[in-house]
Design a protein around this motif. Structure first.
Motif, PDB file in Angstrom:
ATOM      1  N   TRP A  22      26.374  78.501  32.739  1.00 54.72           N
ATOM      2  CA  TRP A  22      27.400  78.368  33.786  1.00 54.72           C
ATOM      3  C   TRP A  22      28.746  78.937  33.342  1.00 54.72           C
ATOM      4  CZ3 TRP A  22      27.311  72.562  35.760  1.00 54.72           C
ATOM      5  CH2 TRP A  22      26.002  72.229  36.156  1.00 54.72           C
ATOM      6  N   VAL A  43      36.790  63.988  24.075  1.00 54.63           N
ATOM      7  CA  VAL A  43      37.086  64.299  25.470  1.00 54.63           C
ATOM      8  C   VAL A  43      36.104  65.289  26.117  1.00 54.63           C
ATOM      9  CG1 VAL A  43      39.543  63.758  25.273  1.00 54.63           C
ATOM     10  CG2 VAL A  43      38.747  66.113  24.885  1.00 54.63           C
ATOM     11  N   CYS A  44      35.115  65.758  25.388  1.00 52.13           N
ATOM     12  CA  CYS A  44      34.159  66.703  25.976  1.00 52.13           C
ATOM     13  C   CYS A  44      33.271  65.965  26.986  1.00 52.13           C
ATOM     14  CB  CYS A  44      33.296  67.334  24.884  1.00 52.13           C
ATOM     15  SG  CYS A  44      31.967  68.359  25.560  1.00 52.13           S
ATOM     16  N   PRO A  45      33.334  66.324  28.270  1.00 49.99           N
ATOM     17  CA  PRO A  45      32.555  65.593  29.273  1.00 49.99           C
ATOM     18  C   PRO A  45      31.047  65.670  29.020  1.00 49.99           C
ATOM     19  CG  PRO A  45      34.143  67.039  30.343  1.00 49.99           C
ATOM     20  CD  PRO A  45      34.149  67.387  28.882  1.00 49.99           C
ATOM     21  N   ASP A  46      30.625  66.724  28.354  1.00 48.48           N
ATOM     22  CA  ASP A  46      29.195  66.892  28.130  1.00 48.48           C
ATOM     23  C   ASP A  46      28.760  66.419  26.753  1.00 48.48           C
ATOM     24  OD1 ASP A  46      30.186  69.029  30.197  1.00 48.48           O
ATOM     25  OD2 ASP A  46      28.089  68.574  30.644  1.00 48.48           O
ATOM     26  N   LYS A  64      29.941  74.018  29.139  1.00 47.96           N
ATOM     27  CA  LYS A  64      30.149  74.606  30.464  1.00 47.96           C
ATOM     28  C   LYS A  64      31.467  75.375  30.540  1.00 47.96           C
ATOM     29  CE  LYS A  64      27.479  70.859  32.581  1.00 47.96           C
ATOM     30  NZ  LYS A  64      27.595  69.459  33.057  1.00 47.96           N
ATOM     31  N   GLY A  65      32.234  75.345  29.441  1.00 46.38           N
ATOM     32  CA  GLY A  65      33.477  76.114  29.393  1.00 46.38           C
ATOM     33  C   GLY A  65      34.605  75.525  30.214  1.00 46.38           C
ATOM     34  N   CYS A  66      34.630  74.192  30.365  1.00 41.77           N
ATOM     35  CA  CYS A  66      35.667  73.571  31.207  1.00 41.77           C
ATOM     36  C   CYS A  66      37.063  73.763  30.619  1.00 41.77           C
ATOM     37  CB  CYS A  66      35.387  72.086  31.437  1.00 41.77           C
ATOM     38  SG  CYS A  66      35.514  71.039  29.970  1.00 41.77           S
ATOM     39  N   ILE A  68      38.656  71.632  28.548  1.00 39.55           N
ATOM     40  CA  ILE A  68      39.383  70.388  28.248  1.00 39.55           C
ATOM     41  C   ILE A  68      39.706  70.313  26.753  1.00 39.55           C
ATOM     42  CG2 ILE A  68      39.216  67.852  28.182  1.00 39.55           C
ATOM     43  CD1 ILE A  68      37.706  67.926  30.789  1.00 39.55           C
ATOM     44  N   GLU A  72      43.458  69.835  25.304  1.00 38.54           N
ATOM     45  CA  GLU A  72      43.843  68.573  24.672  1.00 38.54           C
ATOM     46  C   GLU A  72      44.071  68.673  23.165  1.00 38.54           C
ATOM     47  OE1 GLU A  72      44.740  65.862  26.309  1.00 38.54           O
ATOM     48  OE2 GLU A  72      44.408  67.036  28.124  1.00 38.54           O
TER      49      GLU A  72
ATOM     50  N   ALA B  17      26.594  67.801  36.000  1.00 35.22           N
ATOM     51  CA  ALA B  17      27.961  67.531  36.455  1.00 35.22           C
ATOM     52  C   ALA B  17      28.767  68.824  36.406  1.00 35.22           C
ATOM     53  CB  ALA B  17      28.612  66.484  35.557  1.00 35.22           C
ATOM     54  N   ALA B  19      31.751  71.420  35.591  1.00 33.27           N
ATOM     55  CA  ALA B  19      32.571  71.594  34.394  1.00 33.27           C
ATOM     56  C   ALA B  19      33.839  70.756  34.547  1.00 33.27           C
ATOM     57  CB  ALA B  19      32.932  73.067  34.215  1.00 33.27           C
ATOM     58  N   GLY B  20      34.151  69.978  33.527  1.00 32.90           N
ATOM     59  CA  GLY B  20      35.375  69.174  33.554  1.00 32.90           C
ATOM     60  C   GLY B  20      35.266  67.870  34.316  1.00 32.90           C
ATOM     61  N   CYS B  21      34.045  67.437  34.646  1.00 30.09           N
ATOM     62  CA  CYS B  21      33.835  66.221  35.458  1.00 30.09           C
ATOM     63  C   CYS B  21      34.333  64.964  34.736  1.00 30.09           C
ATOM     64  CB  CYS B  21      32.361  66.072  35.789  1.00 30.09           C
ATOM     65  SG  CYS B  21      31.943  64.506  36.596  1.00 30.09           S
ATOM     66  N   ALA B  24      31.469  62.209  34.417  1.00 26.63           N
ATOM     67  CA  ALA B  24      30.515  62.449  33.325  1.00 26.63           C
ATOM     68  C   ALA B  24      31.115  62.006  31.999  1.00 26.63           C
ATOM     69  CB  ALA B  24      30.150  63.937  33.265  1.00 26.63           C
ATOM     70  N   LEU B  25      32.402  62.296  31.812  1.00 26.84           N
ATOM     71  CA  LEU B  25      33.073  61.891  30.575  1.00 26.84           C
ATOM     72  C   LEU B  25      33.107  60.368  30.469  1.00 26.84           C
ATOM     73  CD1 LEU B  25      34.766  62.295  28.040  1.00 26.84           C
ATOM     74  CD2 LEU B  25      36.761  62.682  29.484  1.00 26.84           C
ATOM     75  N   ARG B  28      29.646  58.888  29.644  1.00 28.24           N
ATOM     76  CA  ARG B  28      29.257  59.144  28.258  1.00 28.24           C
ATOM     77  C   ARG B  28      29.969  58.169  27.312  1.00 28.24           C
ATOM     78  NH1 ARG B  28      31.003  61.730  24.033  1.00 28.24           N
ATOM     79  NH2 ARG B  28      32.843  62.769  24.881  1.00 28.24           N
ATOM     80  N   ILE B  29      31.263  57.993  27.514  1.00 32.72           N
ATOM     81  CA  ILE B  29      32.035  57.081  26.662  1.00 32.72           C
ATOM     82  C   ILE B  29      31.498  55.653  26.817  1.00 32.72           C
ATOM     83  CG2 ILE B  29      34.348  56.087  26.249  1.00 32.72           C
ATOM     84  CD1 ILE B  29      34.395  59.007  25.523  1.00 32.72           C
ATOM     85  N   VAL B 186      40.601  57.489  26.525  1.00 26.65           N
ATOM     86  CA  VAL B 186      39.192  57.168  26.273  1.00 26.65           C
ATOM     87  C   VAL B 186      39.014  56.060  25.236  1.00 26.65           C
ATOM     88  CG1 VAL B 186      38.101  59.289  27.088  1.00 26.65           C
ATOM     89  CG2 VAL B 186      39.000  59.206  24.769  1.00 26.65           C
ATOM     90  N   THR B 222      41.596  67.766  33.480  1.00 24.52           N
ATOM     91  CA  THR B 222      41.071  66.437  33.831  1.00 24.52           C
ATOM     92  C   THR B 222      41.801  65.306  33.108  1.00 24.52           C
ATOM     93  OG1 THR B 222      38.925  67.321  34.414  1.00 24.52           O
ATOM     94  CG2 THR B 222      38.975  64.999  33.774  1.00 24.52           C
ATOM     95  N   ILE B 223      41.985  65.455  31.802  1.00 20.74           N
ATOM     96  CA  ILE B 223      42.635  64.389  31.025  1.00 20.74           C
ATOM     97  C   ILE B 223      44.118  64.308  31.392  1.00 20.74           C
ATOM     98  CG2 ILE B 223      43.172  63.577  28.673  1.00 20.74           C
ATOM     99  CD1 ILE B 223      40.216  63.626  29.034  1.00 20.74           C
TER     100      ILE B 223
END
Ligand SMILES: Cc1ncc(C[n+]2csc(CCOP(=O)(O)OP(=O)(O)O)c2C)c(N)n1
Ligand SMILES: [Mg+2]
Lengths: 85, 297
Positions: A22, A43-46, A64-66, A68, A72, B17, B19-21, B24-25, B28-29, B186, B222-223
Motif C-alpha cells: 500500500w 506509536v506504530c499503528p501496525d 503502510k508508510g503512514c 507517524i 513523532e 486498517a 495507514a495511520g489508523c 488500530a493503534l 494494539r496497545i 499511549v 494521528t498522534i
C-alpha cells in the motif's frame, strides 16, 4: 441438525496479506541521533517497528508508510522518502 | 550487547486498517497491555472488519464477533461461563465497540452489563462517527463536525449536538472504574488498561482515536491531532473510581481550539463560511467548560 454458523480463523493469519504494497513513502531510519526512546515502536499503528540499542527498522512487508514514526521521532532520526519500486 | 528478541503484538500486522489508523493503534496497545490470557469480543465496526477479513484474523487471543449491538452481552456471557466452570481466574474478558456501537446502538446491552456487575472491561474506541459505513454522525460526534449525515452546507454547519457524556453515563451505574484515554498518550492508555483489569467488576474505558479518513487529516498527524484535542480541553482525560473523579491529565500549555480544528477537513467549513468565527467561539466555550468542570488546568 442445524449447520454451525460462523468462521474460525487461525490466530495472526492476517500476516498472509502483506500491507507493505500500500505504501507510497517509506521510513528511513538514519541511525544517527537515535536516543533509544522507543517512541517509534510505541506509536506504530501496525506494530511493525522493531529493534534495540539505537537501531530500529520497520518491517517493510507490512509498513503502510503512514509516517507517524517520522512525525513523532523527537530527534528527527526517521525520514519519509518516496518509494521507487 | 545482545539485542532483545523481536516481540510481535497480540494484534498481528497484515490487518487492513487505513495507514495511520488511531483505532488500530489503540487496539494494539490495549491488547499488549492486557496480555495473552484475555478473551475479547467485538462489535461490528472498523476494528472488527479490518482485523478479520475472511478467512484471516489478526487476533492472537480468543476473539469473537456476533452483532453490532451486543459485544457487551456476549462478553457478559463469557464471564458467566468462566465462573460456571470455576475458571474465572484464568482469563480476563474485554468487550469492544466503536462510538456508534457504544453510545447509540449497544448502549442498552452495555447498561445491562454494568447493572449486572460482570467482571468485564468495556473499551469504546471513539473515532467520533460511524466510520466503517462511511462517516455517519453518532452520539459521540463533536459539535459542528461535518459528517455524511450532518453535512456542512448552505443551510447547516455540521453536527448539531456535542458529545454525549458516555463516561458519566457509565459512572452513573456505580461501576468501580471509568476512564478516558487517547492514542495521543499511549503510556497513559497502557497504564489505565492494566489498572482496569486489576479491578473486579465492570469497567469502562473510552479511548479517543483520530481517524485520518473520517476526520480528513494527514495520517502522519494521528498522534498530534489526538494530543492537540487534549491540550485544547476538548477531550478531557480523567479517571473516575466509585463515581468520583480521582485523576485528571492537566493541560500543559492551553491551545486555542482553532489549533485542533484546522488540522482536520471535517471542520474546514468553520474557517471558510462567513459566520464561522461565532461557531468556533461556541466550540471554545465547550473546551473552556471542560477545563472548568474537570479542573484541567
Ligand atoms: C444492527 C446493525 N445496524 C447497522 C449495521 C451497519 N454497520 C456496520 S459497521 C457500522 C458503523 C460502526 O460505527 P462505530 O461503532 O462507530 O465503529 P467504527 O467503524 O467507527 O470503528 C454500521 C452502521 C450493522 N452491521 N448492524
Ligand atoms: Mg466510530
Amino acid at each position: 441438525m442445524a449447520k454451525p454458523e460462523g468462521v474460525v480463523a487461525k490466530p495472526g493469519s492476517s500476516k498472509k496479506y502483506k500491507t507493505g504494497s500500500w505504501r507510497t513513502k517509506k521510513p528511513v531510519f538514519k541511525h544517527d541521533k537515535c536516543t533509544d526512546c522507543r517512541i517509534c515502536v510505541m506509536v506504530c499503528p501496525d506494530g511493525v517497528i522493531f529493534g534495540a540499542d539505537k537501531e530500529y527498522h520497520a518491517d517493510m512487508d507490512f509498513c503502510k508508510g503512514c509516517g507517524i514514526c517520522a512525525e513523532e521521532c523527537p530527534v528527527n532520526d526517521i525520514e519519509m522518502v518516496l518509494e521507487v519500486r | 550487547m545482545k539485542k532483545p528478541e523481536i516481540k510481535e503484538s497480540l494484534l498481528a500486522p497484515g490487518h487492513k486498517a487505513c495507514a495511520g489508523c488511531g483505532e488500530a493503534l489503540a487496539a494494539r496497545i490495549i491488547m499488549d497491555a492486557a496480555g495473552p490470557n484475555t478473551i475479547v469480543t467485538a462489535a461490528t465496526g472498523c476494528l472488527e472488519v479490518f482485523s478479520t477479513l475472511y478467512p484471516q484474523s489478526a487476533w492472537k487471543m480468543p476473539w469473537i464477533h456476533s452483532l453490532f449491538e451486543n459485544s457487551s452481552a456476549v462478553a457478559a456471557g463469557i464471564e458467566v461461563a468462566l465462573k460456571a466452570m470455576g475458571r474465572e481466574n484464568e482469563a480476563k474478558v474485554i468487550a469492544q465497540g466503536g462510538d456508534g456501537a457504544t453510545a447509540d446502538i449497544g448502549i442498552g446491552c452495555l447498561s445491562g452489563m454494568f447493572e449486572r456487575g460482570h467482571d468485564v472491561l468495556y473499551v469504546c474506541y471513539d473515532n467520533e462517527a460511524y466510520m466503517n459505513t462511511g462517516i455517519q454522525r453518532s452520539g459521540l460526534t463533536p459539535f459542528e463536525a461535518s459528517t455524511t449525515t450532518s453535512p456542512s452546507g448552505e443551510i447547516s454547519w455540521g453536527n448539531k449536538t456535542d458529545k454525549k457524556p458516555m463516561p458519566e453515563i457509565a459512572a452513573a451505574h456505580k461501576i468501580p472504574y471509568v476512564a478516558t484515554a487517547t492514542v495521543g498518550y499511549v503510556k497513559d492508555l497502557e497504564k489505565k488498561v492494566k489498572k482496569a483489569l486489576s479491578i473486579k467488576g465492570p469497567k469502562y474505558l473510552q479511548v479517543h482515536c483520530p481517524c485520518p479518513l473520517g476526520w480528513a487529516h494527514d495520517p502522519a498527524l494521528t498522534i498530534k491531532v489526538a494530543k492537540t484535542a487534549v491540550q485544547t480541553g476538548l477531550i478531557p482525560i480523567f479517571e473516575m473510581e466509585q463515581g468520583k473523579i480521582t485523576s485528571v491529565r492537566k493541560i500543559a500549555k492551553k491551545q486555542p481550539v482553532e489549533e485542533y480544528l484546522k488540522l482536520q477537513a471535517r471542520f474546514r467549513h468553520l474557517f471558510k463560511k462567513p459566520g464561522g468565527e461565532a461557531e468556533i467561539k461556541r466550540i471554545q466555550q465547550i473546551a473552556d467548560n471542560n477545563i472548568e468542570k474537570y479542573g484541567l488546568m
